[in-house]
Scaffold this motif. Structure first.
Motif, PDB file in Angstrom:
ATOM      1  N   HIS A  31       0.864  -1.176   0.000  1.00 49.97           N
ATOM      2  CA  HIS A  31       0.000   0.000   0.000  1.00 49.97           C
ATOM      3  C   HIS A  31       0.901   1.226   0.000  1.00 49.97           C
ATOM      4  O   HIS A  31       1.675   1.421   0.949  1.00 49.97           O
ATOM      5  N   SER A  36       1.997  -3.787   4.102  1.00 48.84           N
ATOM      6  CA  SER A  36       0.943  -3.438   5.052  1.00 48.84           C
ATOM      7  C   SER A  36       0.075  -4.642   5.367  1.00 48.84           C
ATOM      8  O   SER A  36      -0.019  -5.587   4.588  1.00 48.84           O
ATOM      9  N   LEU A  38      -3.850  -5.884   6.845  1.00 53.36           N
ATOM     10  CA  LEU A  38      -5.237  -5.478   7.082  1.00 53.36           C
ATOM     11  C   LEU A  38      -5.579  -5.706   8.557  1.00 53.36           C
ATOM     12  O   LEU A  38      -5.418  -6.811   9.072  1.00 53.36           O
ATOM     13  N   TRP A  51      -6.961  -2.900  17.702  1.00 53.64           N
ATOM     14  CA  TRP A  51      -6.877  -3.381  16.323  1.00 53.64           C
ATOM     15  C   TRP A  51      -6.509  -4.857  16.334  1.00 53.64           C
ATOM     16  O   TRP A  51      -5.673  -5.296  17.131  1.00 53.64           O
ATOM     17  N   THR A  76     -13.691  -8.345   4.228  1.00 50.30           N
ATOM     18  CA  THR A  76     -13.228  -7.419   3.209  1.00 50.30           C
ATOM     19  C   THR A  76     -14.309  -7.160   2.173  1.00 50.30           C
ATOM     20  O   THR A  76     -14.067  -6.491   1.193  1.00 50.30           O
ATOM     21  N   PRO A 117     -10.436  -3.115   1.127  1.00 50.56           N
ATOM     22  CA  PRO A 117     -10.518  -3.292   2.572  1.00 50.56           C
ATOM     23  C   PRO A 117     -11.619  -2.467   3.217  1.00 50.56           C
ATOM     24  O   PRO A 117     -11.526  -1.261   3.304  1.00 50.56           O
ATOM     25  N   ASN A 118     -12.670  -3.127   3.606  1.00 51.59           N
ATOM     26  CA  ASN A 118     -13.694  -2.442   4.393  1.00 51.59           C
ATOM     27  C   ASN A 118     -14.563  -3.474   5.100  1.00 51.59           C
ATOM     28  O   ASN A 118     -14.922  -4.492   4.547  1.00 51.59           O
ATOM     29  N   SER A 124     -14.996   2.536   8.201  1.00 52.62           N
ATOM     30  CA  SER A 124     -13.920   3.188   8.927  1.00 52.62           C
ATOM     31  C   SER A 124     -13.245   2.233   9.908  1.00 52.62           C
ATOM     32  O   SER A 124     -12.213   2.527  10.467  1.00 52.62           O
ATOM     33  N   ARG A 127      -8.723  -1.055   8.037  1.00 49.42           N
ATOM     34  CA  ARG A 127      -7.769  -0.341   7.199  1.00 49.42           C
ATOM     35  C   ARG A 127      -6.448  -1.091   7.107  1.00 49.42           C
ATOM     36  O   ARG A 127      -6.160  -1.988   7.901  1.00 49.42           O
ATOM     37  N   TRP A 129      -2.613  -1.176   7.576  1.00 43.73           N
ATOM     38  CA  TRP A 129      -1.602  -0.531   8.407  1.00 43.73           C
ATOM     39  C   TRP A 129      -0.219  -0.919   7.887  1.00 43.73           C
ATOM     40  O   TRP A 129       0.082  -2.105   7.776  1.00 43.73           O
TER      41      TRP A 129
END
Lengths: 247, 247
Positions: A31, A36, A38, A51, A76, A117-118, A124, A127, A129
């Motif tokens: 990313h 990164s 998820l 998280w 996802t 990714p959601n 929100s 995400r 990272w």
DNA sequence: TCAAAAGTGTTTTTAGTACACCCATGG
DNA sequence: CCATGGGTGTACTAAAAACACTTTTGA
């Protein structure tokens, strides 16, 4: 001695202390040029607000890998997860989950960056990272359970599999260029590679990547168009592309 | 929303379908120059009479590795298992055990051949089986559960770890000679290696094996005494000792 | 003195590294 | 024309493989 059928009829699965089996998935992608993972913000106890890796309890009728793919698809919002997935390791320290004894089978998943990714209802809460921000930064997020350890293991597995396998191609959308693959190595290993030698190396393994008739159209300040490739059948790189040893 | 303490107090571990977690151990050793696995003849249902890997149900208060070491100690009649042990993989196909849903965390263990394989009360029920006889022979024994698969995975893990790690030394009692290590490679890989080049290769990795002042006393038809070594601190072989690629 | 196993020397072959340089495009 | 990647050529270095040969023992 009883026969097997009688034995099974009288077997009581609840005679032993309860254990739960979960799957957790370390989904890695590139990313903005950074390796990164998820992560999903937990909306329930325990570790509410922390998280965590996507994952959940296995169902009785599915295999472990099916459970991992299902969880990944759920979290996802894709129909089916069709990227690379492989079992990483299992984690079973007695107190890793405050609810009960939970053994988690962790999976390593790798996918090209796609804007998917959601989480289910609330985008929100999920995400990507950057690994550096999760594991090394001062303002690293609070991670649930032993998920920091799982991520560390996933990253190390990925770094070492780049040495001898075709795994890097799992980070790239087809068609891709050799430079795309090189940027995967550079991001994951955190070091620069010689483009000329890298090119020869990739092409040296028969069937690793298959040349297409297409080329990229250069952007910005130009540059020669790069040949496009797709994945081949080869899964192992031989000879391997070794990280130079820390002397 | 309830607070975490209230949530945990009302959590019912038995609200979900029961699952069991077992450990199975693929203990590999060299027996008469053949890579072999410890198998135990089952004295109970299911798979009564079939050969199986040592293993059993995990207890609530122990880690997975502790469970593996405990089972190994129980089934080989030693106080504590002090050989090499590492997690291999987990196996969770829904129907792999007819009693209930069982997820097994498999471990790979490696030890020098010591004359200790014997089950609790009945020594005839445990023995070392050459891998070739288990997996490839016509008169291969009937193996319980998916243990043939686990053994296959354990052997492949072992074969590949010889390439880049010090794992071979786990097969040898200290002190050992370089030829002892070479015979490990030759047995596990099933191919001959050049003694001269092998010697240089092992000595090239600093701290892999440590020379002692002792030598062997040649047996039978003579031969120059070999220097004795013990294990060093290095765990990785660099550069690796690669199996030549199947072209 | 011969056979056997350990260990060293040396040459050949293969693979990795560094870097010069040409290619094809955008600006 | 220059800058920007893509891609090839080539010399240098490191490692692997092959194998001759020396060492030290038992018989």
């Amino acid at each position: 001695m009883t026969d097997e059928q009688t034995y099974l009829e009288h077997y009581d699965p609840r005679a032993f202390p309860p254990v739960a089996v979960t799957v957790d998935i370390a989904l890695l992608t590139l990313h903005n040029g950074q390796l990164s993972a998820l992560l999903i913000k937990r909306a329930e106890h325990p570790y509410l607000g922390a998280w965590a890796l996507p994952g959940g309890f296995t169902r009785t009728e599915e295999t472990l890998e099916e459970a991992a793919r299902r969880e990944l698809a759920e979290e996802t919002a894709v129909q089916t997860f069709d990227g690379h997935i492989e079992q990483l390791a299992s984690y079973g320290t007695p107190d890793r989950d405050p609810r009960m004894r939970v053994v988690s089978v962790a999976y390593l998943a790798i996918t090209p960056e796609t804007p998917r990714p959601n989480a289910g209802g609330d985008a929100s809460q999920a995400r990507l990272w950057p690994i550096a921000d999760i594991l090394e930064a001062e303002d690293a997020p609070a991670l649930a359970f032993d998920h920091a350890r799982i991520i560390t293991d996933a990253v190390e597995r990925t770094r070492s599999k780049l040495e001898y396998s075709s795994l890097a191609t799992a980070f790239c959308e087809e068609p891709f260029t050799i430079a795309d693959i090189r940027r995967v190595y550079e991001s994951v290993w955190g070091r620069q590679l010689d483009p000329a030698n890298f090119q020869r190396k990739l092409l040296a393994t028969e069937g690793l990547i298959v040349p297409l008739d297409d080329f990229t159209t250069p952007t910005a300040g130009g540059g020669r168009p790069a040949r496009l490739y797709r994945r081949g059948n080869a899964t192992t790189l031989y000879p391997p592309l070794l990280r130079t040893h820390p002397a």
